[in-house]
Design a protein around this motif. Structure first.
Motif, PDB file in Angstrom:
ATOM      1  N   GLY A  24       0.803  -1.216   0.000  1.00  0.00           N
ATOM      2  CA  GLY A  24       0.000   0.000   0.000  1.00  0.00           C
ATOM      3  C   GLY A  24       0.832   1.261   0.000  1.00  0.00           C
ATOM      4  N   VAL A  25       1.867   1.299   0.826  1.00  0.00           N
ATOM      5  CA  VAL A  25       2.734   2.477   0.879  1.00  0.00           C
ATOM      6  C   VAL A  25       3.463   2.659  -0.449  1.00  0.00           C
ATOM      7  CG1 VAL A  25       4.775   3.458   1.999  1.00  0.00           C
ATOM      8  CG2 VAL A  25       2.989   2.393   3.383  1.00  0.00           C
ATOM      9  N   SER A  26       3.885   1.537  -1.067  1.00  0.00           N
ATOM     10  CA  SER A  26       4.577   1.623  -2.354  1.00  0.00           C
ATOM     11  C   SER A  26       3.658   2.161  -3.442  1.00  0.00           C
ATOM     12  CB  SER A  26       5.116   0.242  -2.758  1.00  0.00           C
ATOM     13  OG  SER A  26       6.076  -0.213  -1.838  1.00  0.00           O
ATOM     14  N   VAL A  27       2.392   1.727  -3.428  1.00  0.00           N
ATOM     15  CA  VAL A  27       1.430   2.229  -4.413  1.00  0.00           C
ATOM     16  C   VAL A  27       1.239   3.731  -4.246  1.00  0.00           C
ATOM     17  CG1 VAL A  27      -1.008   2.217  -5.062  1.00  0.00           C
ATOM     18  CG2 VAL A  27       0.206   0.064  -4.758  1.00  0.00           C
ATOM     19  N   ALA A  28       1.036   4.165  -3.002  1.00  0.00           N
ATOM     20  CA  ALA A  28       0.840   5.593  -2.754  1.00  0.00           C
ATOM     21  C   ALA A  28       2.060   6.393  -3.184  1.00  0.00           C
ATOM     22  CB  ALA A  28       0.548   5.825  -1.273  1.00  0.00           C
ATOM     23  N   ASN A  29       3.244   5.880  -2.887  1.00  0.00           N
ATOM     24  CA  ASN A  29       4.470   6.571  -3.279  1.00  0.00           C
ATOM     25  C   ASN A  29       4.592   6.651  -4.794  1.00  0.00           C
ATOM     26  OD1 ASN A  29       7.273   7.632  -2.606  1.00  0.00           O
ATOM     27  ND2 ASN A  29       7.807   5.856  -3.855  1.00  0.00           N
ATOM     28  N   ALA A  30       4.262   5.549  -5.488  1.00  0.00           N
ATOM     29  CA  ALA A  30       4.346   5.542  -6.951  1.00  0.00           C
ATOM     30  C   ALA A  30       3.390   6.562  -7.567  1.00  0.00           C
ATOM     31  CB  ALA A  30       4.049   4.142  -7.485  1.00  0.00           C
ATOM     32  N   LEU A  31       2.206   6.689  -6.981  1.00  0.00           N
ATOM     33  CA  LEU A  31       1.249   7.673  -7.488  1.00  0.00           C
ATOM     34  C   LEU A  31       1.781   9.095  -7.328  1.00  0.00           C
ATOM     35  CD1 LEU A  31      -2.077   6.166  -6.085  1.00  0.00           C
ATOM     36  CD2 LEU A  31      -1.330   6.161  -8.471  1.00  0.00           C
ATOM     37  N   LEU A  32       2.372   9.368  -6.169  1.00  0.00           N
ATOM     38  CA  LEU A  32       2.841  10.727  -5.898  1.00  0.00           C
ATOM     39  C   LEU A  32       4.049  11.096  -6.748  1.00  0.00           C
ATOM     40  CD1 LEU A  32       2.427  10.890  -2.010  1.00  0.00           C
ATOM     41  CD2 LEU A  32       0.880  11.737  -3.776  1.00  0.00           C
ATOM     42  N   VAL A  33       4.985  10.157  -6.929  1.00  0.00           N
ATOM     43  CA  VAL A  33       6.187  10.488  -7.708  1.00  0.00           C
ATOM     44  C   VAL A  33       5.894  10.522  -9.202  1.00  0.00           C
ATOM     45  CG1 VAL A  33       7.714   9.521  -5.953  1.00  0.00           C
ATOM     46  CG2 VAL A  33       6.980   8.082  -7.866  1.00  0.00           C
ATOM     47  N   ALA A  73      12.532  -9.023   7.290  1.00  0.00           N
ATOM     48  CA  ALA A  73      13.835  -8.475   7.658  1.00  0.00           C
ATOM     49  C   ALA A  73      14.845  -8.532   6.527  1.00  0.00           C
ATOM     50  CB  ALA A  73      14.393  -9.231   8.870  1.00  0.00           C
ATOM     51  N   TRP A  74      14.520  -9.259   5.456  1.00  0.00           N
ATOM     52  CA  TRP A  74      15.521  -9.536   4.434  1.00  0.00           C
ATOM     53  C   TRP A  74      15.149  -8.907   3.097  1.00  0.00           C
ATOM     54  CZ3 TRP A  74      20.006 -12.084   5.528  1.00  0.00           C
ATOM     55  CH2 TRP A  74      20.061 -12.764   6.747  1.00  0.00           C
ATOM     56  N   ILE A  75      16.139  -8.336   2.443  1.00  0.00           N
ATOM     57  CA  ILE A  75      16.056  -8.053   1.012  1.00  0.00           C
ATOM     58  C   ILE A  75      16.792  -9.209   0.350  1.00  0.00           C
ATOM     59  CG2 ILE A  75      16.709  -6.502  -0.862  1.00  0.00           C
ATOM     60  CD1 ILE A  75      16.644  -4.206   1.133  1.00  0.00           C
ATOM     61  N   HIS A  76      16.053 -10.088  -0.311  1.00  0.00           N
ATOM     62  CA  HIS A  76      16.627 -11.347  -0.777  1.00  0.00           C
ATOM     63  C   HIS A  76      17.419 -11.139  -2.065  1.00  0.00           C
ATOM     64  CE1 HIS A  76      14.827 -13.980   2.203  1.00  0.00           C
ATOM     65  NE2 HIS A  76      13.731 -13.268   2.096  1.00  0.00           N
ATOM     66  N   GLY A  77      18.718 -10.929  -1.889  1.00  0.00           N
ATOM     67  CA  GLY A  77      19.596 -10.699  -3.030  1.00  0.00           C
ATOM     68  C   GLY A  77      19.655  -9.226  -3.373  1.00  0.00           C
ATOM     69  N   THR A  78      20.845  -8.645  -3.367  1.00  0.00           N
ATOM     70  CA  THR A  78      20.976  -7.208  -3.613  1.00  0.00           C
ATOM     71  C   THR A  78      21.275  -6.883  -5.066  1.00  0.00           C
ATOM     72  OG1 THR A  78      23.322  -7.342  -2.982  1.00  0.00           O
ATOM     73  CG2 THR A  78      21.755  -6.747  -1.261  1.00  0.00           C
ATOM     74  N   GLU A  79      21.688  -7.868  -5.853  1.00  0.00           N
ATOM     75  CA  GLU A  79      22.020  -7.611  -7.255  1.00  0.00           C
ATOM     76  C   GLU A  79      20.749  -7.376  -8.061  1.00  0.00           C
ATOM     77  OE1 GLU A  79      24.316 -10.880  -8.654  1.00  0.00           O
ATOM     78  OE2 GLU A  79      26.166 -10.206  -7.696  1.00  0.00           O
ATOM     79  N   GLY A  80      20.602  -6.168  -8.605  1.00  0.00           N
ATOM     80  CA  GLY A  80      19.451  -5.860  -9.439  1.00  0.00           C
ATOM     81  C   GLY A  80      18.130  -5.814  -8.705  1.00  0.00           C
ATOM     82  N   ASN A  81      18.160  -5.725  -7.385  1.00  0.00           N
ATOM     83  CA  ASN A  81      16.924  -5.720  -6.598  1.00  0.00           C
ATOM     84  C   ASN A  81      16.493  -4.277  -6.340  1.00  0.00           C
ATOM     85  OD1 ASN A  81      14.901  -5.974  -4.588  1.00  0.00           O
ATOM     86  ND2 ASN A  81      15.811  -7.890  -3.873  1.00  0.00           N
ATOM     87  N   PRO A  82      15.299  -3.879  -6.806  1.00  0.00           N
ATOM     88  CA  PRO A  82      14.868  -2.484  -6.622  1.00  0.00           C
ATOM     89  C   PRO A  82      14.707  -2.098  -5.158  1.00  0.00           C
ATOM     90  CG  PRO A  82      13.062  -3.842  -7.452  1.00  0.00           C
ATOM     91  CD  PRO A  82      14.299  -4.668  -7.550  1.00  0.00           C
ATOM     92  N   PHE A  83      14.487  -3.081  -4.271  1.00  0.00           N
ATOM     93  CA  PHE A  83      14.353  -2.750  -2.855  1.00  0.00           C
ATOM     94  C   PHE A  83      15.673  -2.254  -2.270  1.00  0.00           C
ATOM     95  CE2 PHE A  83      10.565  -5.482  -3.166  1.00  0.00           C
ATOM     96  CZ  PHE A  83       9.645  -4.634  -2.572  1.00  0.00           C
ATOM     97  N   LYS A  89      17.722   4.974  -0.901  1.00  0.00           N
ATOM     98  CA  LYS A  89      17.064   6.255  -1.158  1.00  0.00           C
ATOM     99  C   LYS A  89      16.486   6.846   0.118  1.00  0.00           C
ATOM    100  CE  LYS A  89      13.136   8.253  -3.673  1.00  0.00           C
ATOM    101  NZ  LYS A  89      12.032   7.979  -4.633  1.00  0.00           N
ATOM    102  N   PHE A  90      15.899   5.996   0.957  1.00  0.00           N
ATOM    103  CA  PHE A  90      15.255   6.478   2.176  1.00  0.00           C
ATOM    104  C   PHE A  90      16.170   6.413   3.396  1.00  0.00           C
ATOM    105  CE2 PHE A  90      11.566   5.361  -0.478  1.00  0.00           C
ATOM    106  CZ  PHE A  90      10.850   6.551  -0.388  1.00  0.00           C
ATOM    107  N   GLY A  91      17.456   6.160   3.165  1.00  0.00           N
ATOM    108  CA  GLY A  91      18.412   6.186   4.261  1.00  0.00           C
ATOM    109  C   GLY A  91      18.277   5.045   5.239  1.00  0.00           C
TER     110      GLY A  91
END
Length: 360
Positions: A24-33, A73-83, A89-91
C-alpha cells in the motif's frame, strides 16, 4: 474496515489505497512520484494503529534495546533488486550478507558455516554442498517445466528429490560423496525456509465506496487500490466481480506461504565464530526416536553479532512445523531447544541464555 481516526478526511479522493503495508505504501508513493497526483488526491487507509504491515521493528528488550525485526527483515539478493535502491534512497541502514539470496544460493554467502554435530565441515565439502544446491534448483526447475511435471504435483519436496536422485545421473553421482544425503537434506531445509515466507500481492479493483466502520464516516474515490496478504487471497474470503482471470487464480494457487517463526536467544557473551553469517547443523539422528520427537530442530541459525553487534542467535521455524511447535511448546521450551542444539555444536560448557524473544 474498522478504523478510528482523528485525522480530517475529505469526502472524496481520486485514489484510495486500502492497507498501509509495503504494497500500500509503495502504491501511494508511486502515485505521488508520477507527478500526476497531488498528496491531497490520495488517501491511504489502515486498520492497525501503525503502518508497515508485516514489516515491524522493535527493541529486543529493556535491558538490550537493540532493534530487531519482528516481521520481514531480508532483502533477498541485492544484485538488481529495486528494494536495495529504495532502502538507500530512504536512508535505511542495512547489512549486506550476500549479493544473492542466501537461502537459494548459500554459496554466495561468506562465512556460512556447516557443522555435523560438533565437527565443522571442511570448506571444500561446504562448497561442494552449495554446488549441489545450485544443481538441485536447476533440476527442480527443469522438472517443473517438463511434460512429466503433472506426475509430481502432489508430491512432497523430499519425495521429488528422491525421484531426482534415483533417476538423474548427475545427482546420483553426487550422492556417492561422504554424508552426501544429509548435506543434500540441508539444501532442502534452506529451500523450505525460503518457500515458507509469506508474500503480499496487490489487487486493483474498481470499488468506488468504502465505509469506515467504527465512526460511520464514508469516503468515495474514482479508483480504489486494495492490498491483501497472500494468505487472505488464498483463503477464498476475498471475492472479485468480475472474477479474476484463470491465469491470476492459478498464480495465487501456486504461490507458497506459511508461518515464519523467529526465535532470538540472547547470551551473556559470544561463543560462536564472530564473523560467521549463518551456522547450519545436520540433524542429529544418533538419539532415540522418542527423544527426537520431543526435540525441535533448527537447520540454520543466523548470527546477530554479524548484523547488529550483539550476542544473539536467531533460529527460524516455518510452515506447518512452526504451527505445530507453536501450539505444542512454550516459548521457554522452544528457546531451550535452540540452546540444546548449540550445545551439540559448541560443547556442553557454553553459557546459558539470559533472554529470548519469539515471534508467533
Amino acid at each position: 474496515m474498522a478504523v478510528k481516526s482523528t485525522i480530517d478526511l475529505k469526502s472524496s479522493y481520486r485514489v484510495v489505497v486500502v492497507g498501509a503495508g509495503m504494497a500500500g505504501v509503495s502504491v501511494a508513493n508511486a502515485l505521488l512520484v508520477s507527478n500526476e497526483f497531488a498528496a491531497s488526491d490520495v488517501c491511504v487507509l489502515e486498520a492497525q494503529s501503525r503502518i508497515g504491515g508485516r514489516i515491524r521493528t522493535q527493541p529486543f528488550s529493556d535491558s538490550l534495546p537493540v532493534n530487531v525485526e519482528v516481521g520481514a527483515a531480508w532483502i533477498h539478493g541485492t544484485e538488481g533488486n529495486p528494494f536495495t535502491d529504495m532502502a538507500k534512497k530512504f536512508g535505511i541502514v542495512f547489512k549486506e550478507v550476500a549479493p544473492r539470496n542466501p537461502w537459494l544460493h548459500p554459496g554466495a554467502c561468506k562465512n556460512f558455516l556447516f557443522f555435523d554435530g560438533d565437527k565443522q565441515l571442511p570448506q571444500e565439502q561446504v562448497d561442494e554442498t552449495w554446488q549441489w544446491q545450485d544443481l538441485l534448483m536447476h533440476k527442480l526447475q527443469a522438472l517443473a517445466t517438463s511434460p512429466n511435471a503433472a506426475d509430481h504435483q502432489e508430491k512432497a519436496l523430499s519425495a521429488i528429490v528422491d525421484h531426482l536422485v534415483a533417476s538423474d545421473e548427475e545427482l546420483g553421482e553426487a550422492m556417492k560423496a561422504p554424508n552426501a544425503r544429509a548435506r543434500l537434506d540441508m539444501c532442502l531445509k534452506l529451500i523450505e525456509v525460503w518457500m515458507g515466507v509469506n508474500d503480499d500481492e496487490v489487487q486493483l479493483d474498481d470499488f468506488t465506496d468504502i465505509e469506515l466502520i467504527g465512526d460511520g464516516r464514508r469516503v468515495s474515490a474514482d479508483h480504489v487500490v486494495v492490498t491483501s496478504s497472500l494468505g487472505f487471497l488464498k483463503s477464498g474470503k476475498l471475492h472479485f466481480q468480475p472474477e479474476l482471470p484463470a491465469a491470476k487464480l492459478g498464480a495465487i494457487e501456486r504461490s507458497k506461504m506459511g508461518q515464519y517463526m523467529k526465535i532470538l536467544v540472547e547470551f551473556p557473551e559470544i561463543f560462536w565464530p564472530e564473523n560467521s553469517t549463518f551456522i547450519a547443523q545436520i540433524k542429529n539422528s544418533s538419539v532415540s526416536s522418542d527423544a527426537m520427537d520431543r526435540r525441535i530442530y533448527f537447520p540454520v541459525v543466523f548470527n546477530y553479532q554479524f548484523a547488529k553487534g550483539v550476542p544473539i542467535i536467531e533460529g527460524v521455524l516455518v510452515g506447518e512445523n512452526a504451527s505445530k511447535i507453536s501450539a505444542t511448546f512454550t516459548e521457554e521450551e522452544i528457546a531451550h531447544a535452540l540452546f540444546l542444539q548449540l550445545q551439540e555444536t559448541f560443547g556442553p560448557n557454553i553459557p546459558r541464555p539470559v533472554n529470548h524473544f519469539i515471534t508467533r
